[in-house]
Enzyme design. Structure first.
Site, PDB file in Angstrom:
ATOM      1  N   ARG A 109       0.828  -1.212   0.000  1.00 22.91           N
ATOM      2  CA  ARG A 109       0.000   0.000   0.000  1.00 22.91           C
ATOM      3  C   ARG A 109       0.865   1.266   0.000  1.00 22.91           C
ATOM      4  O   ARG A 109       0.527   2.279   0.609  1.00 22.91           O
ATOM      5  CB  ARG A 109      -0.945   0.021   1.208  1.00 22.91           C
ATOM      6  CG  ARG A 109      -1.961  -1.100   1.257  1.00 22.91           C
ATOM      7  CD  ARG A 109      -2.967  -0.981   0.115  1.00 22.91           C
ATOM      8  NE  ARG A 109      -4.109  -1.862   0.286  1.00 22.91           N
ATOM      9  CZ  ARG A 109      -4.147  -3.123  -0.129  1.00 22.91           C
ATOM     10  NH1 ARG A 109      -3.117  -3.664  -0.743  1.00 22.91           N
ATOM     11  NH2 ARG A 109      -5.245  -3.851   0.046  1.00 22.91           N
ATOM     12  N   SER A 137     -10.782  -0.781   2.972  1.00 19.08           N
ATOM     13  CA  SER A 137     -10.046  -0.882   4.242  1.00 19.08           C
ATOM     14  C   SER A 137      -9.633   0.510   4.698  1.00 19.08           C
ATOM     15  O   SER A 137      -8.999   1.240   3.938  1.00 19.08           O
ATOM     16  CB  SER A 137      -8.775  -1.719   4.073  1.00 19.08           C
ATOM     17  OG  SER A 137      -9.089  -3.017   3.646  1.00 19.08           O
ATOM     18  N   GLU A 176      -5.041   3.779   6.049  1.00 22.84           N
ATOM     19  CA  GLU A 176      -4.698   3.516   4.651  1.00 22.84           C
ATOM     20  C   GLU A 176      -5.317   4.577   3.744  1.00 22.84           C
ATOM     21  O   GLU A 176      -4.761   4.938   2.714  1.00 22.84           O
ATOM     22  CB  GLU A 176      -5.206   2.109   4.285  1.00 22.84           C
ATOM     23  CG  GLU A 176      -4.712   1.585   2.961  1.00 22.84           C
ATOM     24  CD  GLU A 176      -5.843   1.263   2.012  1.00 22.84           C
ATOM     25  OE1 GLU A 176      -6.512   2.211   1.568  1.00 22.84           O
ATOM     26  OE2 GLU A 176      -6.031   0.075   1.716  1.00 22.84           O
TER      27      GLU A 176
HETATM   28  P1  FAD Z   1      -8.895   8.601  -5.384  1.00 19.48           P
HETATM   29  O1  FAD Z   1      -9.620   8.203  -4.150  1.00 19.48           O
HETATM   30  O2  FAD Z   1      -9.569   9.573  -6.288  1.00 19.48           O
HETATM   31  O3  FAD Z   1      -7.460   9.171  -4.985  1.00 19.48           O
HETATM   32  C1  FAD Z   1      -6.647   8.479  -4.078  1.00 19.48           C
HETATM   33  C2  FAD Z   1      -5.314   9.244  -3.945  1.00 19.48           C
HETATM   34  O4  FAD Z   1      -4.611   9.178  -5.188  1.00 19.48           O
HETATM   35  C3  FAD Z   1      -5.504  10.732  -3.658  1.00 19.48           C
HETATM   36  O5  FAD Z   1      -4.418  11.141  -2.840  1.00 19.48           O
HETATM   37  C4  FAD Z   1      -5.415  11.385  -5.029  1.00 19.48           C
HETATM   38  O6  FAD Z   1      -4.930  12.713  -4.953  1.00 19.48           O
HETATM   39  C5  FAD Z   1      -4.423  10.490  -5.730  1.00 19.48           C
HETATM   40  N1  FAD Z   1      -4.654  10.346  -7.184  1.00 19.48           N
HETATM   41  C6  FAD Z   1      -5.708   9.766  -7.775  1.00 19.48           C
HETATM   42  N2  FAD Z   1      -5.539   9.745  -9.109  1.00 19.48           N
HETATM   43  C7  FAD Z   1      -4.363  10.352  -9.366  1.00 19.48           C
HETATM   44  C8  FAD Z   1      -3.628  10.658 -10.549  1.00 19.48           C
HETATM   45  N3  FAD Z   1      -4.086  10.343 -11.774  1.00 19.48           N
HETATM   46  N4  FAD Z   1      -2.441  11.286 -10.426  1.00 19.48           N
HETATM   47  C9  FAD Z   1      -1.950  11.621  -9.209  1.00 19.48           C
HETATM   48  N5  FAD Z   1      -2.606  11.364  -8.045  1.00 19.48           N
HETATM   49  C10 FAD Z   1      -3.776  10.733  -8.122  1.00 19.48           C
HETATM   50  N6  FAD Z   1      -7.706  -0.789  -2.516  1.00 19.48           N
HETATM   51  C11 FAD Z   1      -6.874  -1.861  -2.629  1.00 19.48           C
HETATM   52  O7  FAD Z   1      -5.648  -1.687  -2.765  1.00 19.48           O
HETATM   53  N7  FAD Z   1      -7.341  -3.132  -2.580  1.00 19.48           N
HETATM   54  C12 FAD Z   1      -8.649  -3.408  -2.429  1.00 19.48           C
HETATM   55  O8  FAD Z   1      -9.048  -4.576  -2.391  1.00 19.48           O
HETATM   56  C13 FAD Z   1      -9.565  -2.316  -2.306  1.00 19.48           C
HETATM   57  N8  FAD Z   1     -10.870  -2.539  -2.108  1.00 19.48           N
HETATM   58  C14 FAD Z   1     -11.732  -1.490  -1.990  1.00 19.48           C
HETATM   59  C15 FAD Z   1     -13.097  -1.748  -1.824  1.00 19.48           C
HETATM   60  C16 FAD Z   1     -14.006  -0.706  -1.712  1.00 19.48           C
HETATM   61  C17 FAD Z   1     -15.480  -1.025  -1.536  1.00 19.48           C
HETATM   62  C18 FAD Z   1     -13.545   0.627  -1.800  1.00 19.48           C
HETATM   63  C19 FAD Z   1     -14.531   1.767  -1.739  1.00 19.48           C
HETATM   64  C20 FAD Z   1     -12.193   0.903  -1.955  1.00 19.48           C
HETATM   65  C21 FAD Z   1     -11.267  -0.155  -2.042  1.00 19.48           C
HETATM   66  N9  FAD Z   1      -9.883   0.064  -2.207  1.00 19.48           N
HETATM   67  C22 FAD Z   1      -9.034  -1.001  -2.356  1.00 19.48           C
HETATM   68  C23 FAD Z   1      -9.351   1.434  -2.221  1.00 19.48           C
HETATM   69  C24 FAD Z   1      -9.436   2.132  -3.611  1.00 19.48           C
HETATM   70  O9  FAD Z   1     -10.307   1.431  -4.465  1.00 19.48           O
HETATM   71  C25 FAD Z   1      -8.066   2.216  -4.268  1.00 19.48           C
HETATM   72  O10 FAD Z   1      -7.158   2.895  -3.448  1.00 19.48           O
HETATM   73  C26 FAD Z   1      -8.132   2.933  -5.625  1.00 19.48           C
HETATM   74  O11 FAD Z   1      -6.927   2.776  -6.311  1.00 19.48           O
HETATM   75  C27 FAD Z   1      -8.422   4.427  -5.496  1.00 19.48           C
HETATM   76  O12 FAD Z   1      -8.649   4.923  -6.791  1.00 19.48           O
HETATM   77  P2  FAD Z   1      -9.385   6.299  -7.033  1.00 19.48           P
HETATM   78  O13 FAD Z   1      -9.290   6.598  -8.491  1.00 19.48           O
HETATM   79  O14 FAD Z   1     -10.753   6.259  -6.469  1.00 19.48           O
HETATM   80  O15 FAD Z   1      -8.460   7.280  -6.206  1.00 19.48           O
HETATM   81  N1  EPU Z   2     -11.137 -10.778   9.844  1.00 20.55           N
HETATM   82  C1  EPU Z   2     -11.790 -10.876  11.045  1.00 20.55           C
HETATM   83  N2  EPU Z   2     -12.735  -9.938  11.339  1.00 20.55           N
HETATM   84  C2  EPU Z   2     -13.048  -8.936  10.489  1.00 20.55           C
HETATM   85  C3  EPU Z   2     -12.367  -8.826   9.261  1.00 20.55           C
HETATM   86  C4  EPU Z   2     -11.403  -9.782   8.965  1.00 20.55           C
HETATM   87  O1  EPU Z   2     -11.541 -11.773  11.850  1.00 20.55           O
HETATM   88  O2  EPU Z   2     -13.923  -8.135  10.832  1.00 20.55           O
HETATM   89  C5  EPU Z   2     -10.144 -11.808   9.494  1.00 20.55           C
HETATM   90  C6  EPU Z   2     -10.737 -12.731   8.418  1.00 20.55           C
HETATM   91  O3  EPU Z   2     -11.476 -13.754   8.979  1.00 20.55           O
HETATM   92  C7  EPU Z   2      -9.504 -13.235   7.716  1.00 20.55           C
HETATM   93  C8  EPU Z   2      -8.512 -12.084   7.873  1.00 20.55           C
HETATM   94  O4  EPU Z   2      -9.021 -11.241   8.897  1.00 20.55           O
HETATM   95  O5  EPU Z   2      -8.996 -14.355   8.393  1.00 20.55           O
HETATM   96  C9  EPU Z   2      -8.299 -11.315   6.583  1.00 20.55           C
HETATM   97  O6  EPU Z   2      -9.536 -10.777   6.123  1.00 20.55           O
HETATM   98  P1  EPU Z   2      -9.816 -10.472   4.575  1.00 20.55           P
HETATM   99  O7  EPU Z   2      -9.511 -11.664   3.752  1.00 20.55           O
HETATM  100  O8  EPU Z   2     -11.174  -9.889   4.468  1.00 20.55           O
HETATM  101  O9  EPU Z   2      -8.729  -9.415   4.178  1.00 20.55           O
HETATM  102  P2  EPU Z   2      -8.155  -8.143   4.928  1.00 20.55           P
HETATM  103  O10 EPU Z   2      -6.773  -8.430   5.374  1.00 20.55           O
HETATM  104  O11 EPU Z   2      -9.112  -7.661   5.950  1.00 20.55           O
HETATM  105  C10 EPU Z   2      -7.032  -7.164   2.799  1.00 20.55           C
HETATM  106  C11 EPU Z   2      -6.947  -5.864   2.082  1.00 20.55           C
HETATM  107  C12 EPU Z   2      -8.171  -5.659   1.222  1.00 20.55           C
HETATM  108  C13 EPU Z   2      -8.245  -6.781   0.211  1.00 20.55           C
HETATM  109  C14 EPU Z   2      -8.332  -8.112   0.960  1.00 20.55           C
HETATM  110  C15 EPU Z   2      -8.281  -9.304   0.040  1.00 20.55           C
HETATM  111  C16 EPU Z   2      -5.589  -4.363   3.412  1.00 20.55           C
HETATM  112  C17 EPU Z   2      -5.567  -3.166   4.298  1.00 20.55           C
HETATM  113  N3  EPU Z   2      -6.800  -4.768   3.020  1.00 20.55           N
HETATM  114  O12 EPU Z   2      -8.120  -7.081   3.713  1.00 20.55           O
HETATM  115  O13 EPU Z   2      -8.025  -4.418   0.530  1.00 20.55           O
HETATM  116  O14 EPU Z   2      -9.351  -6.642  -0.642  1.00 20.55           O
HETATM  117  O15 EPU Z   2      -7.193  -8.219   1.865  1.00 20.55           O
HETATM  118  O16 EPU Z   2      -6.995  -9.471  -0.431  1.00 20.55           O
HETATM  119  O17 EPU Z   2      -4.543  -4.907   3.092  1.00 20.55           O
HETATM  120  C18 EPU Z   2      -8.515  -2.090   0.627  1.00 20.55           C
HETATM  121  O18 EPU Z   2      -7.297  -1.890   0.590  1.00 20.55           O
HETATM  122  O19 EPU Z   2      -9.345  -1.154   0.645  1.00 20.55           O
HETATM  123  C19 EPU Z   2      -9.014  -3.454   0.652  1.00 20.55           C
HETATM  124  C20 EPU Z   2     -10.318  -3.747   0.754  1.00 20.55           C
END
Ligand code: FAD
Ligand code: EPU
Length: 337
Positions: free
Chosen positions: A163, A237, A333
């Site tokens: 991240r 997250s 994050e």
């Molecule tokens: P924004 O929120 O618009 O911007 C994020 C940051 O990047 C800001 O600081 C902004 O200034 C900067 N930025 C954006 N675009 C540019 C650009 N073109 N040039 C320079 N700076 C820029 N993230 C994960 O890593 N793994 C996940 O599994 C994951 N799951 C998610 C699930 C949900 C339901 C949600 C809502 C979010 C999740 N995220 C996850 C977080 C998010 O989706 C990512 O961080 C994504 O890359 C953000 O993209 P965005 O275009 O919305 O960025």
């Molecule tokens: N868990 C709990 N309680 C909870 C949530 C999770 O016990 O309330 C336990 C689960 O049971 C599991 C473990 O934690 O054993 C991991 O949970 P999960 O697989 O849901 O993944 P995570 O570590 O919570 C990370 C990323 C996610 C990504 C998933 C899948 C980070 C900060 N988050 O979540 O990314 O989608 O793994 O790879 O690394 C994001 O960055 O926004 C994001 C959603």
């Protein structure tokens, strides 16, 4: 270029927060961005916005919000093993992933359905289900907001971590990412190491593994536990999963045998922050419209009209309780504005 005044950002951030931007504009190419940067209203304070899925507005933004809408997906090269695909920063991330899957190009299928745009994908080296973009990232082009020059960054120059990238650290707020090129494999190397994928593939009755099947499995898992921002405001997250050293890990494991932890290559252990937060009793917590998601404690939510400050204060309480119970300090994050 049209620059609007006092624009409500509610529909531009997935938390659904009602902050406003003093000035707001969009740009669809490098020239439009360069022109915007000449405007005095943009010079003092500006921020590049993508899909708004990783930001928390704790106050109104007293500057110019510039939404990146650079589009286009193009195959720009090919060798024996790989195809190189370049996408505009304003392309929707999952749309890009699905484009690759439809063209039988492998490597991004585990990252299906992550919200946001292509341009933000390198910012925090997005990752999910055993894969991070650094595994397939080739290069990006970024516009230096002060020097007005285009700079190329290869994989090493981005200095990706969990991240993390240079764009969140030393180059914070200095560049607008214009486009990103990914290196996709002609022959898939399936990654089903994340346990839940195997289980979901079995549940789906998949006999012949494919990138399409993995993508669908990931989509099924994600929709079963992550809140859909169209229904409940959130930014995924809210915290990173923290790492602790062996001594700390063993002490915690001794007290809490169910601790969820994974060994890291450097000898430390990554802890599941969601588990830590749940153990502190936060899962499903709600105070007004700010809360902790009932199915995933790592996700803070806005049920409607919570303020960014209310969510920030809730995150502070979560940090304090996890620190008190486990002596582990959670790091946010989400980008706090
Ligand atoms: P924004 O929120 O618009 O911007 C994020 C940051 O990047 C800001 O600081 C902004 O200034 C900067 N930025 C954006 N675009 C540019 C650009 N073109 N040039 C320079 N700076 C820029 N993230 C994960 O890593 N793994 C996940 O599994 C994951 N799951 C998610 C699930 C949900 C339901 C949600 C809502 C979010 C999740 N995220 C996850 C977080 C998010 O989706 C990512 O961080 C994504 O890359 C953000 O993209 P965005 O275009 O919305 O960025
Ligand atoms: N868990 C709990 N309680 C909870 C949530 C999770 O016990 O309330 C336990 C689960 O049971 C599991 C473990 O934690 O054993 C991991 O949970 P999960 O697989 O849901 O993944 P995570 O570590 O919570 C990370 C990323 C996610 C990504 C998933 C899948 C980070 C900060 N988050 O979540 O990314 O989608 O793994 O790879 O690394 C994001 O960055 O926004 C994001 C959603």
């Amino acid at each position: 270029m049209l620059i609007s005044d006092n624009v409500l950002l509610k529909s531009y951030n997935t938390f659904g927060l009602s902050a406003t931007a003093r000035y707001f504009s969009t740009f669809s190419n490098q020239q439009e961005l360069a022109a915007l940067l000449e405007d005095p209203r943009v010079q003092e304070r500006r921020m590049i916005l993508g899909g708004g899925s990783n930001v928390l507005f704790t106050r109104d933004f007293d500057g110019a919000m510039l939404k990146n809408e650079i589009k286009g997906i193009e195959i720009i090269g090919e060798d024996n093993d790989y195809v190189y695909v370049k996408a505009g920063a304003g392309e929707n991330w999952n749309g890009f992933v699905q484009y690759c899957i439809q063209h039988n190009l492998a490597g991004l299928e585990n990252l299906s359905l992550i919200p946001g745009n292509v341009g933000a994908s390198p910012m925090q080296n997005i990752g999910a289900y055993g894969v991070e973009i650094k595994d397939t990232f080739q290069e990006l082009e970024a516009f230096h907001l002060h020097d007005k020059t285009v700079v190329k960054f290869d994989n090493a120059a981005c200095d990706f971590g969990y991240r993390e990238s240079v764009f969140k650290r030393q180059y914070k707020d200095q560049f607008a990412i214009l486009n990103v090129t990914y290196r996709l494999s002609k022959q898939p190397h399936f990654n089903t190491s994340y346990g839940a994928i195997e289980a979901e593939l079995e549940h789906m009755g998949v006999k012949d593994l494919s990138i399409q099947a993995i993508s669908q499995a990931v989509i099924n898992i994600r929709t079963s536990k992550l809140p859909n921002p169209a229904e409940i405001g959130n930014a995924g997250s809210f915290f990173k999963n923290p790492a602790v050293d062996l001594v700390h890990y063993e002490a915690l494991k001794g007290t809490y045998p169910n601790l969820v932890a994974y060994p890291l290559a450097d000898g430390n252990f990554k802890l599941a922050a969601g588990w830590l937060i749940e153990q502190c009793g936060w899962k499903g917590y709600r105070d007004g419209d700010a809360g902790v998601h009932a199915k995933q404690s790592l996700v803070l939510v806005n049920y409607g009209n919570a303020s960014g400050n209310a969510i920030y204060e809730l995150s502070q309480k979560v940090i304090e309780s996890v620190k008190e119970k486990f002596n582990v300090v959670l790091e946010r994050e989400v980008n706090i504005i």
